[in-house]
Design an enzyme around this catalytic site. Structure first.
Site, PDB file in Angstrom:
ATOM      1  CG  HIS A   1     -32.175 -74.570  30.156  1.00  0.00           C
ATOM      2  ND1 HIS A   1     -30.564 -74.368  30.532  1.00  0.00           N
ATOM      3  CD2 HIS A   1     -32.291 -75.699  30.711  1.00  0.00           C
ATOM      4  CE1 HIS A   1     -30.098 -75.443  30.857  1.00  0.00           C
ATOM      5  NE2 HIS A   1     -30.389 -76.691  30.857  1.00  0.00           N
TER       6      HIS A   1
ATOM      7  CG  ASP B   1     -26.173 -71.676  32.350  1.00  0.00           C
ATOM      8  OD1 ASP B   1     -26.863 -72.079  32.065  1.00  0.00           O
ATOM      9  OD2 ASP B   1     -24.940 -71.572  31.793  1.00  0.00           O
TER      10      ASP B   1
ATOM     11  CD  GLN C   1     -30.447 -84.342  34.291  1.00  0.00           C
ATOM     12  OE1 GLN C   1     -30.276 -85.335  33.554  1.00  0.00           O
ATOM     13  NE2 GLN C   1     -30.491 -83.407  35.646  1.00  0.00           N
TER      14      GLN C   1
ATOM     15  CG  HIS D   1     -31.411 -77.255  35.765  1.00  0.00           C
ATOM     16  ND1 HIS D   1     -30.740 -78.884  35.854  1.00  0.00           N
ATOM     17  CD2 HIS D   1     -30.883 -76.949  34.138  1.00  0.00           C
ATOM     18  CE1 HIS D   1     -29.405 -79.213  34.723  1.00  0.00           C
ATOM     19  NE2 HIS D   1     -29.877 -78.272  33.980  1.00  0.00           N
TER      20      HIS D   1
ATOM     21  CG  ASN E   1     -31.073 -79.661  27.814  1.00  0.00           C
ATOM     22  OD1 ASN E   1     -31.649 -80.422  27.337  1.00  0.00           O
ATOM     23  ND2 ASN E   1     -30.240 -79.018  28.684  1.00  0.00           N
TER      24      ASN E   1
END
Ligand code: 5GP
Ligand code: ZN
Length: 114
Positions: free
Chosen positions: A100, A30, A92, A98, A85
């Site tokens: 996390h 990230d 989001q 995606h 999210n």
């Protein structure tokens, strides 16, 4: 999707710090880590979010890839959190699904963003 930042990362058009890649998924660090380990796992195919009609085999593959990434990042023993999210209330911000993969320190037990 021509205008999707994560599609561009998957295609190698935008650089990323890659953690894992195979023919179906890619995992990368990230840009703005919230934890000592904060890696994102995405399918190479574009789906806007988790409720975007993702086929069962794609969904299963994606989550197994997230577990593999947690292992690669050394989180198997200490534990980790997977967060997806979805939509506005969940904040989001990138509309390509995606996961996390977060860990490396104790986390709060509430309902954090990630
Ligand atoms: P969301 O809030 O949509 O669940 O999470 C999006 C995540 O993508 C954020 O944690 C943000 O830091 C990360 N992110 C946004 N743009 C980029 C980028 O260009 N490269 C990387 N590596 N991460 C990004
Ligand atoms: Zn995309």
């Amino acid at each position: 999707m021509t205008d999707c930042i994560f599609c561009k990362i998957a295609a190698g058009e935008i650089p990323s710090n890659k953690v894992y890649e195979d023919d179906r998924v890619i995992a990368f660090e990230d840009l703005n880590p919230q934890m000592p380990v904060h890696t994102l796992v995405i399918p190479k195919n574009h789906y806007s979010h988790i409720a975007d009609g993702i086929p069962d085999d794609e969904m299963g593959y994606l989550f197994n890839a997230a577990v593999k990434v947690a292992e690669i990042k050394g989180l198997s023993e200490s534990g980790f959190r997977l967060t997806v999210n979805t939509g506005a209330d969940a904040q989001q911000t990138v509309h390509h699904i995606h996961i996390h993969v977060c860990g490396g320190a104790p986390m709060n037990s509430g309902s954090p963003k990630r």
